[in-house]
Scaffold this active site. Structure first.
Site, PDB file in Angstrom:
ATOM      1  N   ASP A 132       0.868  -1.181   0.000  1.00 28.47           N
ATOM      2  CA  ASP A 132       0.000   0.000   0.000  1.00 28.47           C
ATOM      3  C   ASP A 132       0.904   1.231   0.000  1.00 28.47           C
ATOM      4  OD1 ASP A 132      -1.733   2.097   0.572  1.00 28.47           O
ATOM      5  OD2 ASP A 132      -2.933   0.931   1.994  1.00 28.47           O
ATOM      6  N   HIS A 133       0.841   2.007  -1.098  1.00 27.94           N
ATOM      7  CA  HIS A 133       1.750   3.150  -1.225  1.00 27.94           C
ATOM      8  C   HIS A 133       1.431   4.263  -0.243  1.00 27.94           C
ATOM      9  CE1 HIS A 133       5.107   4.766  -3.271  1.00 27.94           C
ATOM     10  NE2 HIS A 133       4.879   4.200  -4.451  1.00 27.94           N
ATOM     11  N   ARG A 134       0.309   4.162   0.467  1.00 29.80           N
ATOM     12  CA  ARG A 134       0.000   5.176   1.475  1.00 29.80           C
ATOM     13  C   ARG A 134       0.819   4.987   2.745  1.00 29.80           C
ATOM     14  NH1 ARG A 134      -6.322   4.069   1.927  1.00 29.80           N
ATOM     15  NH2 ARG A 134      -5.391   1.970   2.072  1.00 29.80           N
TER      16      ARG A 134
END
Length: 453
Positions: free
Chosen positions: A423-425
């Protein structure tokens, strides 16, 4: 005097609000003991046998096999009263979570059988002769009577959903046991017959279409385009979760090839030393927990309401397991505190329970990171969908001999492709790359792992 008590579908935990009836284990008229399983249901998490807290005679059942019932709706009614000689206590068990039963073995199931006796003739009136009662002639064809021998409730459910009559289906297993392959073969034959009938109707005279179509009744859920499979139970829950994951998580994937030759040699040496056998998956899991200790951002989840990333202390490691009912993800709780031998034993236990349909909801939820060994399917790489609400998944391809430059020379080595979908968040590419590089280094040189033990 007997009292009729109503038993309702209990709360099976984990926020589940409904369940689908797979198989009734009792009939109306059966005598049941306290805590005897009476029905097998499928929730969005697992298959569960539901025991009844009352002992007595079943007077009614609610819901057909395949139907869905909300939690709290009636399941069956039981007439309880003064127990007859040889029967157990009729008091309730007092269990809070009835859906998981008790440790005591249930009493032997008894069935009240209705005798097919010829009714006695009424007394004849004075001066008249009582008419004789002759038994009815036997039917021309007798279908299979009694319980049908089926390998699992899942096969029974598959047959019901696709209109396959198990009483008319010969089983290919031992002693006529009906297998999944038998049901699937019958389904294919049904579709083929329907196709042939459609072709015959296309060329048959218009005056007699009904004679052709009447020869091949077909189930309602088949069509000329194929077989419809309902997205219910576990399969439906997986579909919903994957859809949500794809919709909510901005994922990215990075991958690397690693020389796993020393890794495989280390496993052979461990198993040669005696004790419990260590699996490849267990060693990879141990490497994962060490990597997560160095990169805790990937053992987290996103709280959208608070707009926060929550880093988690414990590693509850999920792993993908393929079963008859589709993909499930059992969870090894507190994997960070287990050694390779303990991890190997727990993987084996959960895998067996998954294939037998015995996983509890608690064993299928609560994961914080997932290990996906898609190499067992003979593929090298994949870009999997993250198991929502987790933040990352490590993928492992097959380990196969490949040409590799080793110590400056070309050699044949055991090579594996590793991938990390994240998850790039929760982190950027540097963190994800650092995690994956550490995992690859441990695979190539297992001694690296000793630095974190």
């Amino acid at each position: 005097m007997a009292q009729v008590l109503e038993f309702k579908l209990p709360d099976l935990g984990e926020g589940l609000t409904e369940a689908s009836i797979v198989t009734w284990l009792v009939q109306v008229g059966d005598v049941v003991a306290v805590d005897q399983p009476v029905v097998e249901v499928e929730t969005a998490k697992a298959m569960v046998e539901v025991p009844c807290p009352y002992g007595g005679v079943v007077t009614a059942r609610f819901g057909e096999e395949g139907s869905e019932l909300p939690v709290g709706s009636p399941l069956l009614t039981v007439a309880v009263g003064t127990p007859a000689e040889g029967e157990g206590d009729d008091e309730g068990s007092g269990n809070v979570l009835v859906g998981y039963g008790t440790a005591a073995a249930p009493a032997r199931r008894r069935r009240v059988r209705r005798q097919d006796a010829v009714p006695a003739a009424a007394p004849a009136a004075p001066g008249r002769t009582a008419p004789s009662v002759s038994p009815a002639p036997p039917p021309e064809a007798t279908p299979r009577s009694g319980p049908v021998s089926v390998i699992s409730p899942l096969v029974r459910k598959l047959a019901r959903e696709h209109g396959v009559d198990l009483r008319e289906l010969p089983g290919s297993g031992p002693d006529g046991l009906i297998l999944r392959a038998d049901v699937e073969s019958a389904m294919r034959e049904t579709v083929q017959v329907r196709t042939h009938v459609a072709e015959a109707e296309a060329v048959a005279p218009a005056a007699a279409p009904s004679q052709v179509s009447a020869q091949a009744p077909t189930p309602s859920d088949t069509s000329a385009d194929g077989i419809r499979v309902p997205l219910r139970g576990i399969r439906g829950a997986v579909a919903d979760k994957l859809t949500r994951s794809r919709r909510e998580i901005p994922d990215a994937t990075c991958w690397v090839d690693a020389d796993a030759t020393e890794f495989m040699h280390a496993r052979v040496a461990m198993n040669a030393a005696g004790g419990g056998k260590i699996s490849v998956l267990a060693l990879l899991a141990r490497i994962c927990t060490a990597a997560l200790a160095r990169h805790p951002e990937l053992n987290s989840r996103v709280d959208l309401a608070a707009r926060e990333v929550v880093q988690l202390d414990a590693v509850h490691l999920g792993f993908a397991a393929q079963t008859e009912r589709g993909l499930v993800v059992p969870v090894v709780k507190d994997a960070h505190g287990r050694d390779a031998e303990s991890l190997s034993a727990e993987f084996a236990r959960l895998t067996e329970a998954a294939r037998a349909g015995r996983l509890t909801p608690g064993e299928l939820t609560g994961g914080t990171f997932t290990l996906n060994n898609y190499g067992v399917f003979g593929v090298d790489g994949s870009t999997p969908i993250i198991n929502h609400p987790e933040a990352a998944m490590l993928g492992v391809g097959r380990i196969i001999p490949k040409p590799w430059v080793h110590q400056g020379e070309l050699a044949v080595r055991q090579v594996v492709q590793l991938s990390l979908t994240f998850d790039h968040r929760v982190c950027d590419g540097g963190t994800a790359g650092g995690f994956l590089r550490y995992v690859a280094d441990c695979v190539e040189q297992p001694a690296v792992l000793l630095r974190t033990l």
